[in-house]
Every structure is written in structure tokens, then in C-alpha cells.
Design an enzyme around this catalytic site. Structure first.
Site, PDB file in Angstrom:
ATOM      1  N   THR A 401       4.962  15.319 -82.123  1.00 52.46           N
ATOM      2  CA  THR A 401       4.210  16.539 -82.130  1.00 52.46           C
ATOM      3  C   THR A 401       3.742  16.868 -83.540  1.00 52.46           C
ATOM      4  O   THR A 401       4.388  16.512 -84.512  1.00 52.46           O
ATOM      5  CB  THR A 401       5.149  17.646 -81.622  1.00 52.46           C
ATOM      6  OG1 THR A 401       5.690  17.183 -80.407  1.00 52.46           O
ATOM      7  CG2 THR A 401       4.476  18.960 -81.504  1.00 52.46           C
ATOM      8  N   GLU A 440       4.869  11.890 -72.264  1.00 52.17           N
ATOM      9  CA  GLU A 440       5.229  13.276 -71.943  1.00 52.17           C
ATOM     10  C   GLU A 440       5.980  13.406 -70.619  1.00 52.17           C
ATOM     11  O   GLU A 440       6.614  14.427 -70.372  1.00 52.17           O
ATOM     12  CB  GLU A 440       3.938  14.084 -71.870  1.00 52.17           C
ATOM     13  CG  GLU A 440       4.033  15.449 -72.452  1.00 52.17           C
ATOM     14  CD  GLU A 440       4.090  15.427 -73.971  1.00 52.17           C
ATOM     15  OE1 GLU A 440       5.160  15.739 -74.505  1.00 52.17           O
ATOM     16  OE2 GLU A 440       3.093  15.096 -74.606  1.00 52.17           O
TER      17      GLU A 440
HETATM   18  O1  DON Z   1       6.427  19.560 -75.369  1.00 54.21           O
HETATM   19  C1  DON Z   1       7.509  19.380 -75.925  1.00 54.21           C
HETATM   20  O2  DON Z   1       8.363  20.238 -76.007  1.00 54.21           O
HETATM   21  C2  DON Z   1       7.790  18.033 -76.561  1.00 54.21           C
HETATM   22  N1  DON Z   1       7.026  17.024 -75.872  1.00 54.21           N
HETATM   23  C3  DON Z   1       7.455  18.110 -78.009  1.00 54.21           C
HETATM   24  C4  DON Z   1       7.736  16.814 -78.742  1.00 54.21           C
HETATM   25  C5  DON Z   1       7.927  16.990 -80.180  1.00 54.21           C
HETATM   26  O3  DON Z   1       7.914  18.074 -80.706  1.00 54.21           O
HETATM   27  C6  DON Z   1       8.202  15.759 -80.953  1.00 54.21           C
HETATM   28  N2  DON Z   1       8.227  16.096 -82.333  1.00 54.21           N
HETATM   29  N3  DON Z   1       8.776  15.752 -83.208  1.00 54.21           N
END
Ligand code: DON
Length: 591
Positions: A401, A440
């Protein structure tokens, strides 16, 4: 004087027509971003910071800058910036005209908006997709390879934001990303390190061969990395807009590759994808309005719950702190315990109530109501740990992210978090199109009670279903004071996003920290499971750790705990990028 945050500007090394090092200067006095035409960016890398600033200087608004930066990060931050993923955008648009034919979806009278461009499960997905015949979870199936991807939402999200609020031409906004893909950018040591780690991590985790290494296996710090296939894809998107990505050449390339392997995404999935304008979560807290992500994110609900419960219990905590300090317990340990108690309750609610609002009814208003939270916070223990096993969700009486923050000189703000989920997503690159697909699907609850890669569990509300959006923790947030932006904030970090945003807001408002202090301060994190575990980053003082261990906590140093990007509008405008990442932030005047 406005303090210019020039940290890590040395990373810039743009080439070609974009290639200029921008120098920073200390800028003029102002208490408000509007009075001196000041704007600010807090971005996860130097390329996106430079491009966002240029767009604002060329007369673009915060949304234009966000669109350009969103595409740039898909090139220069391939761990998380993306075309093959999805995300959320929280907006405050006091001076932006609402585009043509748009049905407004604002929260009451405030010009606040939320765009959900989260991935959706393919139509072929079903509840037990990731279970074997004995109903056991098939290891890594939701994380690595072709079945790990949801239908991507990023291109549609950036398109819809631009359609509604953009002022500069779409094509112009994609040009910097195209040039960076064509001419290349300089690989940072962080990017090389993450790519190496990821390459090792995916080895032998997929039943079908992955092509990640063919594209990203040879990244070397300091070398120029060019992506000609991605440049072509971006050029098509610049010329044809969303039609190319969801119906045209790119859609066909994506689907062909998916279908050749055991992927689920079809052309019908791509055609059907839509991003949605939703009403953001809006909570009143300490004379402020906190605007954040509604379901399918759990972030906005969780952050407002944490802020309100903390405020409700503050005087009780202050008394407990005086007593504890007399007994030699450090303040930092007491605070970590206090936050863990609040977080336990919030993550229990998350696991039970939160999911895609198009599939399950999420009682958002009840969950953030003062009455509900007063009851919920009554059981918080100041001097011992509440039992994790018996911790249940509350009772509702009625039924890698990356994040960036941008504020333009007219006070409009964009808080945007988007992702492939893990760094580099599923390890699948769409050949010819040159971009990575997300993983995801792992954010769904693949089986009730079984934790995902971030260690969080879920149940029915977040089970897999065709065309459903998986629950998220992403929490792009805007804090308003007297209906003016006070903070634009967000971060990556999976399930730690919620607690990082919470602590950053509290660091500013309750602890009186500057923007840079607030994002760099040590953070702690508890999420109900694993039992009584507090994660932290960076290292905590020995006396804090000893005190927490004596209370009964297990401590775990997280190597990664977010990359907060904060814009703060107080007596002066300031901006800060987390010391933990390679971000760049800047405050500047727009002539
Ligand atoms: O939507 C979410 O909560 C996760 N897929 C976010 C992933 C994330 O923050 C990875 N980061 N380091």
C-alpha cells in the site's frame, strides 16, 4: 516562517524532460494556506512529490495532482503504486465545482466525499474458494499467483475522480508517468531491497510459474529502470481513458493472461467494474470533524472509535498514570497498554461487523455513536489486561500500500491510499502491459477465524462472494477544524494502518507534536490477536518494555509499521513524510 520539509530530497534524480532537481526555499509567512496561496504535498517518493507540485504550480487542483501522482507511483513505486490494484480517496472540496451530471453524495452540508475504487472479487469467486476438500485453507492461494487478484479498480478510480473534480486535461496528467516509464527512473535502495525480499518470499509458493522476476528481478540501486511496456499501456490509457483498461487492449491482455493460467478474472468482470462514491465516515471529536474511510474499509469506523473512547477515558487514564508513575511504570508503557485496551475492542468489532456494505449491513452510525462507545469503553482496564479470549464485539441494539496527502492553495484536499496488498501483489505481471496484479483476495476472511497475512480474522460479514469487495484497513483521513482542513493523513501498513493514523492524530492534538514529530514518533499496535501482543516500531526504551512485560504483554518489534504522509495546517502549514519510508514532503507558494 513556513518550515519547508526537505527531508530526503536527495533521492531525486529524474531524467529527460522531467529531469530537474527542484530546490527548496523557505517560504513566506502565513497562518492559512489560502491567504498566501500555499499548497502542500506529502508523498511516498520524490518523483510523485515533484510531479504533484508541478501540477499545482501549473494551476491544477488537488485532484489533478492526485491523478498525476497516482499514475507516477504506478511507475516509480511498483511495490504499491499500481494500475492492477485498488484504493480509496477521501476528498474535501470547498472550492471545486462538482462536474457535470453528478449526483452529489456528500455528508450533510460539508463538501466531503469518498471514492471507493477497491478491487472486487471476480464473478467466479465463491465462499470456499481458498479451501481444499477437507475445508482447510490452501496455503498462499489467496496471496500468490493468479487466483489472488481481485478485479482492479485504480484506473477507474483516478478516472472518476478526474471526471468529477479535475480541471487539467487527463492526457496532460498522465504525461509525467509515461515519460518516467519510457525514460526510466533511478532505483532506490528500498525498492531494490523489497524486490529482492519479495522474490525470495514468493519462491515455491505458487502452483503455476510466476513471471515477477522477468520484470522486477534485476533492480539495482542507483541504476535507471525503464518500463517500455508500461509506457505503452499508460499511453493507451492517456488516449482512450478507462475504455482501454476495462474494455480495450489492456483488458484483453489482462484477461488473456489470467485465462491462460488458472486465473478467475474475465472480460465480463472487467466490463462490470465500477468505482463508487460513498458517504464518508464523519465523526465529531474535540471540536473537530474527522472524515475518513467508510466500509468496505474498517478504517474510518475504527479510527473514530479509538479517538472517542480515548477522549471518554482520558481523565481516568490520567489518574491511573499518576499512580503508575509513582510505582516506576514509564508513561510510554502506560500509554501502550491504554491504546491496546481500546484497540482490543475495536478489532473485535471489526472482525464481526465490518464488510462490503453492498453485501452486508454495517451499523456505522451506531458503532461510532457516543452512547455505544461509552458502554464499550466501560470495561477498559487501566491496571491489567482485559482477557482476549472472552473479548467479543459490542452489542448494537438496533439491528505494500502507499498513501499520499495533497492540499492545494484553495484549501481543497485529497487523502489517497491505494495498494496491491502485499508489496508487488500476487507476483503476476500482465505480459505486454507491464503492470503487476494485486493479491487483495487475501483481505477476505478465507475461513472464519483464520487470520489473513496481517493476522486479522473475520467472519460472515467478510466471507468471499462474487463481485464483493474485501474488507480493508486503508484509512485516508481528513481532519477539519472550523470547517477548514487541519490535517490530511494516511499510511500503508495493513491492519496497523488504523492504529498509525489514530496515533498520528493524537500525537498532534493531544501531545502537541509538530508534523514531523507526530509521524516519526514510536508507534505501538495491538489488534486483539495474537493474544496480548503489542507490536512496536522503532525500538522502545528498555524500561518501557520491561514494564509492559511485567503487565503480561508479549512484545514484538515490527520491521514495518507504516509510512505516514501528513499535511498539518495550524498556525503555519507544514508537511511531513515518515522517517520509516522514502517519502518527500514540501510546502510551497502557488503564484
Ligand atoms: O486494504 C488493506 O487493508 C490492505 N490490503 C492494505 C495492505 C497494506 O497496507 C500493505 N502495506 N504495507
Amino acid at each position: 516562517m513556513i518550515k519547508v520539509n526537505a527531508i530526503r530530497l536527495g533521492v531525486l534524480g529524474l531524467v529527460g524532460s522531467i529531469g530537474l532537481l527542484f530546490s527548496l526555499s523557505v517560504l513566506a509567512n502565513s497562518a492559512s494556506p489560502n491567504s498566501a496561496n500555499q499548497a502542500a504535498v506529502a508523498m511516498p517518493d520524490g518523483y510523485s512529490a515533484h510531479v504533484a507540485k508541478q501540477v499545482l504550480l501549473q494551476g491544477g487542483n488537488a485532484v489533478d495532482a492526485a491523478v498525476a501522482a497516482g499514475f507516477v507511483l504506478a511507475v516509480t513505486y511498483p511495490e504499491a503504486g499500481n494500475l492492477g490494484g485498488g484504493g480509496f480517496m477521501t476528498l474535501f472540496t470547498p472550492t471545486l465545482s462538482n462536474a457535470k451530471n453528478h449526483t452529489p453524495q456528500t455528508s450533510e452540508t460539508l463538501p466531503v466525499h469518498f471514492l471507493d475504487y477497491r478491487e472486487k472479487a471476480p464473478k467466479a469467486a465463491f465462499r470456499d474458494l481458498y479451501l481444499d476438500q477437507s475445508k482447510n485453507v490452501i496455503p498462499y492461494r489467496s496471496l500468490v499467483g493468479y487466483q489472488a487478484s481481485g478485479v482492479p479498480g485504480t484506473v477507474m478510480g483516478l478516472w472518476q475522480a478526474h471526471q468529477r473534480f479535475g480541471s487539467l486535461p487527463w492526457k496532460q496528467l498522465l504525461q509525467p508517468a509515461i515519460e518516467l516509464a519510457e525514460q526510466g527512473f533511478t532505483v532506490s535502495k528500498e525498492l531494490e531491497g523489497t524486490a529482492q525480499w519479495y522474490q525470495n518470499w514468493i519462491a515455491n509458493k505458487s502452483s503455476t510459474p510466476l513471471n515477477f522476476s522477468d520484470y522486477f528481478g534485476d533492480l539495482k540501486t542507483g541504476e535507471t529502470f525503464k518500463q517500455p511496456l508500461l509506457a505503452k499501456t499508460l499511453t493507451r490509457i492517456a488516449n482512450q481513458g478507462v475504455d482501454d483498461f476495462y474494455q480495450g487492449t489492456t483488458a484483453k491482455q489482462l484477461v488473456e493472461h489470467m485465462q491462460k493460467h488458472d486465473g478467475l478474472i474475465t472480460l465480463a468482470d472487467m466490463h462490470a467494474y465500477e468505482a463508487k462514491w460513498r458517504v464518508p465516515v464523519v465523526g465529531q471529536w474535540q471540536n473537530r470533524t474527522v472524515v475518513s474511510a467508510p466500509p468496505p474499509s474498517s478504517g474510518g469506523v475504527a479510527i473514530v472509535q479509538l479517538l472517542k473512547m480515548k477522549q471518554q477515558l482520558q481523565s481516568q487514564f490520567d489518574q491511573a498514570l499518576i499512580k503508575a508513575q509513582k510505582e516506576g511504570v514509564p508513561e510510554q508503557a502506560m500509554k501502550a497498554h491504554f491504546y491496546a485496551e481500546l484497540e482490543k475492542r475495536v478489532y473485535a468489532d471489526r472482525a464481526h461487523f465490518l464488510g462490503d456494505p453492498d453485501f452486508v449491513t454495517v451499523p456505522v452510525n451506531e458503532l461510532i455513536s457516543d452512547d455505544y462507545l461509552t458502554k464499550r469503553s466501560q470495561s477498559v482496564l487501566m491496571d491489567e489486561i482485559s482477557d482476549s479470549e472472552t473479548m467479543r464485539h459490542g452489542k448494537i441494539e438496533t439491528p505494500e500500500t502507499t498513501h499520499f496527502s495533497i492540499m492545494d492553495a484553495n484549501g481543497n484536499a485529497v487523502s489517497n491510499t491505494y495498494t496491491l496488498n502485499m508489496p508487488f501483489g500476487s507476483g503476476v505481471v500482465i505480459p505486454e502491459a507491464g503492470f503487476l496484479m494485486n493479491n487483495e483476495m487475501d483481505d477476505f476472511s478465507t475461513k472464519p477465524g483464520v487470520a489473513n497475512v496481517f493476522g486479522v480474522v473475520g467472519g460472515k460479514a467478510n466471507e468471499v462472494a462474487p463481485e464483493k469487495r474485501m474488507l480493508s484497513s486503508m484509512s485516508p483521513t481528513i481532519v477539519l477544524k472550523d470547517n477548514v482542513v487541519e490535517m490530511v493523513v494516511g499510511t500503508p501498513g495493513g491492519s496497523t494502518i488504523i492504529t498509525s493514523v489514530f496515533q498520528t492524530i493524537v500525537n498532534v492534538v493531544d501531545e502537541g507534536m509538530s508534523a514531523q514529530q507526530a509521524v516519526d514518533a514510536p508507534r505501538v499496535h495491538h489488534q486483539l490477536l495474537p493474544k496480548d501482543q503489542i507490536a512496536y516500531n522503532p525500538e522502545l526504551p528498555a524500561e518501557t518494555k520491561t514494564a509492559l512485560e511485567l503487565m503480561g504483554y508479549n512484545l514484538k518489534k515490527n520491521n514495518y509499521m507504516g509510512d505516514v504522509q501528513l499535511i498539518l495546517n495550524q498556525a503555519e502549514l507544514s508537511a511531513a513524510s515518515d522517517v520509516r519510508g522514502r517519502g518527500v514532503s514540501e510546502v510551497f507558494s502557488v503564484p
